[in-house]
Scaffold this active site. Structure first.
Site, PDB file in Angstrom:
ATOM      1  N   SER A 177       4.985   1.966   8.149  1.00  0.00           N
ATOM      2  CA  SER A 177       4.472   0.917   7.231  1.00  0.00           C
ATOM      3  C   SER A 177       5.836   0.528   6.235  1.00  0.00           C
ATOM      4  O   SER A 177       6.499   1.271   5.599  1.00  0.00           O
ATOM      5  CB  SER A 177       3.326   1.176   6.153  1.00  0.00           C
ATOM      6  OG  SER A 177       2.117   1.675   6.943  1.00  0.00           O
ATOM      7  N   HIS A 228       0.766  -1.255  -0.110  1.00  0.00           N
ATOM      8  CA  HIS A 228       0.074   0.076   0.074  1.00  0.00           C
ATOM      9  C   HIS A 228       0.770   1.109  -0.074  1.00  0.00           C
ATOM     10  O   HIS A 228       0.411   2.130  -0.125  1.00  0.00           O
ATOM     11  CB  HIS A 228      -1.039  -0.316   1.314  1.00  0.00           C
ATOM     12  CG  HIS A 228      -0.313   0.371   2.486  1.00  0.00           C
ATOM     13  ND1 HIS A 228      -0.062  -0.876   3.312  1.00  0.00           N
ATOM     14  CD2 HIS A 228      -0.122   1.350   2.983  1.00  0.00           C
ATOM     15  CE1 HIS A 228       0.628  -0.357   4.436  1.00  0.00           C
ATOM     16  NE2 HIS A 228       0.712   1.092   4.435  1.00  0.00           N
ATOM     17  N   ASP A 283      -0.089  -7.873   1.121  1.00  0.00           N
ATOM     18  CA  ASP A 283       0.382  -6.488   1.458  1.00  0.00           C
ATOM     19  C   ASP A 283       2.006  -6.231   1.237  1.00  0.00           C
ATOM     20  O   ASP A 283       2.474  -5.321   2.417  1.00  0.00           O
ATOM     21  CB  ASP A 283      -0.139  -5.771   2.761  1.00  0.00           C
ATOM     22  CG  ASP A 283      -0.162  -4.382   2.600  1.00  0.00           C
ATOM     23  OD1 ASP A 283      -0.053  -3.690   1.423  1.00  0.00           O
ATOM     24  OD2 ASP A 283       0.128  -3.619   3.695  1.00  0.00           O
TER      25      ASP A 283
END
Length: 464
Positions: A320, A205, A240
């Site tokens: 992230s 993402h 992801d």
């Protein structure tokens, strides 16, 4: 009445002894001169008899005065009379018996006056002192050019395995990932997997917005401040994860651990670039393992479900793709999501619920992406949602793919999946995680509830 002063005292006292004649020197000193009449006469030769009928001329009561005539009879006079206490000035007064005492009324007035005088004196001294001190402070200079502050240099002990030691060893292998688009951008983190080839793992993402966009730019910024353009090697929306490649010599690769060795309560350190603040280090523990988490990233292919390592190490947007490191300095997970009060894990702040992709999953997917550019996952061929009847939770099948493994196994819409290979399934996320734990071609046993009764069905998984 009897006694020394009673009425029966002797009427005739004993005769007084004859006085001795005065010395010759005294007679000569007091001999008469001129018309003087001798001893006992008034000075100056005043004429007149030596005594009168009432006694000596200079004291008419001398005849009855016992102090002048030792042979005079003793007598008591009237008792002493003292003025009333109210008429005496005080504070020391004499009562009717002649005793001295302190009158408290006058004493309290004097003490009160003394106390007030003392308070006034103390106030004057305090005010004068405060004024002087204030005047002295005001007059002191504001600047002191020769000032040198003291410095203490105690010995600093940073033992191996401490957070500072882990951060120093791992931080060179953690990078900031910057994505620049025409009208937007994104930031995240990454971990160097292979120093020689320049491979970096991050979250899908983080870079999905730049995929297949000609004017998009991805840049990796290293711990020393240097940067390098990065290209997407491959992306895996289902986990992801994504792998980038940079052309930069001298990289430092992270030590990759095993998430199977992690237990709840282990100390961990999160390293990344939260909110664009590169090189941020936070610490905590492993709060839970195998936590099914649905990710809701920005993009059409960022809705993934992972079996995550849960940690209370503070993780925020920008972390992230960063490293979750154990006490040995080995990476045991890739930070990917947080839970927030507002429900939006992409913009909310940390509340102590962070999630990382287990390193064993990261290693498997990254190797596939580096080798083939894509990753393979197993599929059952159903869509489901979480349900409960108050006593049992499960995954309600809402759609069955025609010709898929579920259809071939006899699974129908409105069936509730409650177990896979004997392991309970309590939600749609748990069903996805249970299927993804297998490889395409594996045959699994699925327990479903239909019409109030449960049954077990066999399904052979295919490639997603």
């Amino acid at each position: 009445m009897t006694g020394s002063f009673g009425a029966d005292r002797p009427q005739a006292p004993p005769p007084a002894p004859a006085p001795a004649p005065p010395p010759e020197a005294v007679l000569r000193a007091f001999a008469p001169r001129g018309d003087d009449r001798g001893l006992g006469e008034p000075p100056g030769g005043r004429p007149g008899p030596r005594r009168t009928a009432a006694g000596p001329f200079w004291k008419r009561d001398a005849e009855n005065d016992p102090w002048r005539d030792p042979q005079a009879p003793a007598g008591l006079g009237a008792p002493a009379v003292y003025p009333a206490e109210a008429d005496q000035p005080g504070p020391v007064v004499v009562d009717a018996q002649g005793r001295r005492k302190v009158r408290l009324r006058d004493l309290s007035v004097r003490l009160t006056a003394l106390a007030l005088l003392g308070l006034l004196l103390v106030g004057m001294v305090g005010g004068t002192t405060a004024w002087w001190l204030g005047r002295s402070v005001d007059e002191q200079p504001l600047l002191s050019p020769d000032t040198r502050l003291s410095q203490v240099s105690p010995g600093v002990s940073r033992e191996p395995g401490s957070i500072s030691d882990i951060a120093a060893r791992v931080m060179p292998a953690v990078v900031s990932v910057e994505v620049r688009l025409a009208n937007a951008g994104a930031t995240g983190s990454g971990v160097v997997l292979d120093a020689d080839e320049g491979y970096i793992v991050t979250n899908n993402h983080v870079v999905s917005g730049a995929a297949d966009v000609d004017d998009a730019e991805i840049r990796a910024v290293f711990s020393d401040g240097s940067g390098s353009p990065a290209r997407i090697v491959g992306r895996d929306p289902a986990s992801d994860l994504a792998v980038l490649k940079v052309e930069k010599p001298g990289l430092v690769a992270a030590a990759l651990g095993s998430s199977d060795d992690v237990v709840v309560g282990d100390a961990v350190v999160a390293i990344g670039s939260p909110l664009g603040l590169a090189g941020t280090v936070t610490s905590g523990i492993v709060s839970a393992l195998d936590r099914p988490v649905r990710l809701s990233g920005e993009g059409s292919d960022t809705n993934a479900v992972i079996s995550a390592v849960q940690t209370d190490a503070p993780i925020n947007p920008g972390n992230s793709g960063g490293a979750l490191v154990d006490a040995s300095g080995a990476v045991v997970g890739i930070n990917t999501a947080i839970a927030s009060v507002g429900g939006n894990g992409t913009t909310g702040g940390s509340i102590g619920l962070g999630f990382a992709i287990p390193m064993d999953t990261v290693r498997d997917v990254a190797e596939q992406l580096i080798t083939t550019g894509s990753a393979v996952h197993a599929s059952l061929g159903v869509n489901a949602r979480s349900v409960t009847d108050g006593t049992r939770d499960g995954a309600l099948v809402v759609n069955v793919e025609p010709g898929g493994p579920a259809a071939e196994a006899g699974i129908q819409e409105q069936d509730v999946v409650i177990a896979v290979d004997g392991e309970p399934v309590g939600s749609s996320e748990e069903l996805v995680v249970a299927i993804d734990a297998h490889e395409p071609g594996d045959t699994i046993t699925i327990e479903v509830v239909r019409g109030g009764s449960s049954r077990e069905l066999q399904a052979t998984l295919v490639t997603a």
